[in-house]
Design a protein around this motif. Sequence first.
Motif, PDB file in Angstrom:
ATOM      1  N   UNK A   1      31.268 -35.936   4.624  1.00  6.71           N
ATOM      2  CA  UNK A   1      31.830 -36.595   3.430  1.00  6.71           C
ATOM      3  C   UNK A   1      31.676 -38.108   3.501  1.00  6.71           C
ATOM      4  N   UNK A   2      31.826 -38.652   4.727  1.00  5.92           N
ATOM      5  CA  UNK A   2      31.647 -40.104   4.901  1.00  5.92           C
ATOM      6  C   UNK A   2      30.192 -40.464   4.567  1.00  5.92           C
ATOM      7  N   UNK A   3      29.267 -39.638   5.065  1.00  5.38           N
ATOM      8  CA  UNK A   3      27.844 -39.891   4.790  1.00  5.38           C
ATOM      9  C   UNK A   3      27.590 -39.840   3.279  1.00  5.38           C
ATOM     10  N   UNK A   4      28.255 -38.895   2.616  1.00  2.00           N
ATOM     11  CA  UNK A   4      28.066 -38.760   1.168  1.00  2.00           C
ATOM     12  C   UNK A   4      28.693 -39.955   0.448  1.00  2.00           C
ATOM     13  N   UNK A   5      29.859 -40.385   0.926  1.00  3.32           N
ATOM     14  CA  UNK A   5      30.503 -41.562   0.326  1.00  3.32           C
ATOM     15  C   UNK A   5      29.587 -42.773   0.463  1.00  3.32           C
ATOM     16  N   UNK A   6      28.976 -42.924   1.643  1.00  5.98           N
ATOM     17  CA  UNK A   6      28.078 -44.064   1.854  1.00  5.98           C
ATOM     18  C   UNK A   6      26.867 -44.000   0.927  1.00  5.98           C
ATOM     19  N   UNK A   7      26.395 -42.775   0.707  1.00  6.34           N
ATOM     20  CA  UNK A   7      25.219 -42.628  -0.150  1.00  6.34           C
ATOM     21  C   UNK A   7      25.558 -42.884  -1.619  1.00  6.34           C
ATOM     22  N   UNK A   8      26.740 -42.415  -2.047  1.00 11.62           N
ATOM     23  CA  UNK A   8      27.080 -42.507  -3.479  1.00 11.62           C
ATOM     24  C   UNK A   8      27.722 -43.837  -3.864  1.00 11.62           C
ATOM     25  N   UNK A   9      28.262 -44.579  -2.867  1.00 11.80           N
ATOM     26  CA  UNK A   9      29.061 -45.759  -3.214  1.00 11.80           C
ATOM     27  C   UNK A   9      28.232 -46.838  -3.930  1.00 11.80           C
ATOM     28  N   UNK A  10      26.934 -46.860  -3.661  1.00 12.24           N
ATOM     29  CA  UNK A  10      26.106 -47.872  -4.326  1.00 12.24           C
ATOM     30  C   UNK A  10      25.625 -47.379  -5.700  1.00 12.24           C
ATOM     31  N   UNK A  11      26.131 -46.205  -6.104  1.00 14.88           N
ATOM     32  CA  UNK A  11      25.697 -45.562  -7.361  1.00 14.88           C
ATOM     33  C   UNK A  11      24.176 -45.532  -7.454  1.00 14.88           C
ATOM     34  N   UNK A  12      23.549 -44.836  -6.487  1.00 23.14           N
ATOM     35  CA  UNK A  12      22.083 -44.819  -6.461  1.00 23.14           C
ATOM     36  C   UNK A  12      21.543 -44.098  -7.682  1.00 23.14           C
ATOM     37  N   UNK A  13      20.392 -44.516  -8.146  1.00 21.48           N
ATOM     38  CA  UNK A  13      19.834 -43.682  -9.218  1.00 21.48           C
ATOM     39  C   UNK A  13      18.861 -42.658  -8.653  1.00 21.48           C
ATOM     40  N   UNK A  14      18.568 -42.762  -7.354  1.00 18.40           N
ATOM     41  CA  UNK A  14      17.777 -41.725  -6.695  1.00 18.40           C
ATOM     42  C   UNK A  14      18.409 -41.432  -5.341  1.00 18.40           C
ATOM     43  N   UNK A  15      18.764 -40.169  -5.145  1.00 12.75           N
ATOM     44  CA  UNK A  15      19.440 -39.788  -3.912  1.00 12.75           C
ATOM     45  C   UNK A  15      18.612 -38.725  -3.199  1.00 12.75           C
ATOM     46  N   UNK A  16      18.259 -38.993  -1.940  1.00 14.88           N
ATOM     47  CA  UNK A  16      17.487 -38.044  -1.147  1.00 14.88           C
ATOM     48  C   UNK A  16      18.421 -37.406  -0.139  1.00 14.88           C
ATOM     49  N   UNK A  17      18.468 -36.082  -0.134  1.00 18.94           N
ATOM     50  CA  UNK A  17      19.369 -35.386   0.792  1.00 18.94           C
ATOM     51  C   UNK A  17      18.534 -34.413   1.611  1.00 18.94           C
ATOM     52  N   UNK A  18      18.475 -34.653   2.929  1.00 15.39           N
ATOM     53  CA  UNK A  18      17.622 -33.851   3.800  1.00 15.39           C
ATOM     54  C   UNK A  18      18.503 -32.917   4.623  1.00 15.39           C
ATOM     55  N   UNK A  19      18.632 -31.674   4.174  1.00 17.70           N
ATOM     56  CA  UNK A  19      19.488 -30.672   4.825  1.00 17.70           C
ATOM     57  C   UNK A  19      20.849 -31.238   5.219  1.00 17.70           C
ATOM     58  N   UNK A  20      21.584 -31.761   4.251  1.00 10.87           N
ATOM     59  CA  UNK A  20      22.797 -32.486   4.607  1.00 10.87           C
ATOM     60  C   UNK A  20      23.904 -31.584   5.152  1.00 10.87           C
ATOM     61  N   UNK A  21      23.856 -30.284   4.832  1.00 11.04           N
ATOM     62  CA  UNK A  21      24.989 -29.437   5.232  1.00 11.04           C
ATOM     63  C   UNK A  21      24.596 -28.383   6.266  1.00 11.04           C
ATOM     64  N   UNK A  22      23.432 -28.586   6.909  1.00 14.27           N
ATOM     65  CA  UNK A  22      22.924 -27.620   7.875  1.00 14.27           C
ATOM     66  C   UNK A  22      23.905 -27.343   9.014  1.00 14.27           C
ATOM     67  N   UNK A  23      24.746 -28.320   9.337  1.00 15.43           N
ATOM     68  CA  UNK A  23      25.651 -28.186  10.498  1.00 15.43           C
ATOM     69  C   UNK A  23      27.006 -27.588  10.118  1.00 15.43           C
ATOM     70  N   UNK A  24      27.220 -27.354   8.843  1.00 15.25           N
ATOM     71  CA  UNK A  24      28.576 -26.975   8.415  1.00 15.25           C
ATOM     72  C   UNK A  24      28.738 -25.465   8.302  1.00 15.25           C
ATOM     73  N   UNK A  25      29.982 -24.997   8.459  1.00 14.65           N
ATOM     74  CA  UNK A  25      30.226 -23.562   8.281  1.00 14.65           C
ATOM     75  C   UNK A  25      30.112 -23.223   6.789  1.00 14.65           C
ATOM     76  N   UNK A  26      29.998 -21.926   6.512  1.00 17.79           N
ATOM     77  CA  UNK A  26      29.640 -21.480   5.156  1.00 17.79           C
ATOM     78  C   UNK A  26      30.672 -21.908   4.104  1.00 17.79           C
ATOM     79  N   UNK A  27      31.963 -21.875   4.476  1.00 17.65           N
ATOM     80  CA  UNK A  27      33.007 -22.202   3.504  1.00 17.65           C
ATOM     81  C   UNK A  27      32.951 -23.701   3.167  1.00 17.65           C
ATOM     82  N   UNK A  28      32.852 -24.517   4.213  1.00 13.21           N
ATOM     83  CA  UNK A  28      32.790 -25.969   4.001  1.00 13.21           C
ATOM     84  C   UNK A  28      31.530 -26.317   3.208  1.00 13.21           C
ATOM     85  N   UNK A  29      30.456 -25.599   3.521  1.00 11.69           N
ATOM     86  CA  UNK A  29      29.181 -25.828   2.857  1.00 11.69           C
ATOM     87  C   UNK A  29      29.314 -25.615   1.329  1.00 11.69           C
TER      88      UNK A  29
END
Length: 257
Positions: free
Chosen positions: A151-179
């Motif tokens: 979530x911190x990584x996502x906050x850092x990515x979204x805080x600048x209000x990017x108009x292009x966001x690249x996400x490279x397997x961002x939730x690969x490490x998370x359990x299915x429910x959190x994912x």
Amino acid sequence: MSGNGSKPEEKKIKIRFTNFTKSFGDLLVLDNMNFSVMENEFLCIVGPTGCGKTTLCNLITTIYPPTSGEIEINGESANPRRHNISFVFQEPSAFPWRTLWDNVKFGLEIKEGSKSKEEIDERLSEIFRMVKLKGFEEYYPHQISMGMSQRVAIARAFVTRPDLLLMDEPFGQLDIKTRFHMMDEILRLWREIKATIIYVTHNLEEAVYLGQNILVLTQKPTHIKETVEVNLPHPRDYASPEFIDIRKRVTELVKWW
Ligand SMILES: Nc1ncnc2c1ncn2[C@@H]1O[C@H](COP(=O)(O)OP(=O)(O)OP(=O)(O)O)[C@@H](O)[C@H]1O
């Protein structure tokens, strides 16, 4: 078409790959690719291990130069100084010596150093609320769970209000429910911020749950096998016959990698 006779809003091309090739020495990775992503589109990319998905993201941010061909963003050559691009990686990375607040603030200060302290604080409070980290601002990265770190990584990515966001397997490490929870968060942020998102995943269910289009890549030398449109409204029900049907189609495509 709206009631007053005005034209429906026309979508513009956000990013265009033209005759795009990338080799590392003798290894041909991306082989003459041609595709476009529309403004505000959510595009998922699936492909076999090592086919060049991360390389594709690194080429968009110009970390790597192309071997030939071109990437344009908003009709001009990709340039991270001009285009507001954010990246969320597989591994959440935060500065261990900074609080969560200071971690998120860091990127904002680099990109928008001209903003006043009040504006920066306001933007930070807003993003902490949006990613549901309110109350954890003064925590340090080692004090939080993997889901919260992402979530911190996502906050850092979204805080600048990017108009292009690249996400490279961002939730690969998370359990299915959190994912699943995080995927819903991303969809909500995507709607609020109206970014264009390119989302790389190995998980086909995730791709069908999120993407408006799914780009299916081949083995190296990599080209586009097919683009599958997912014409279902969000939020999607992964147990619905339509969802299962599309997932089957994508599975059939990747079976023959
Ligand atoms: N800097 C580099 N120098 C040399 N070869 C590289 C470099 N970066 C990537 N490659 C090679 O390019 C190919 C594509 O790698 P890449 O990491 O982009 O694949 P990927 O599809 O993201 O893989 P995965 O699904 O495992 O994450 C691989 O064969 C890799 O070894």
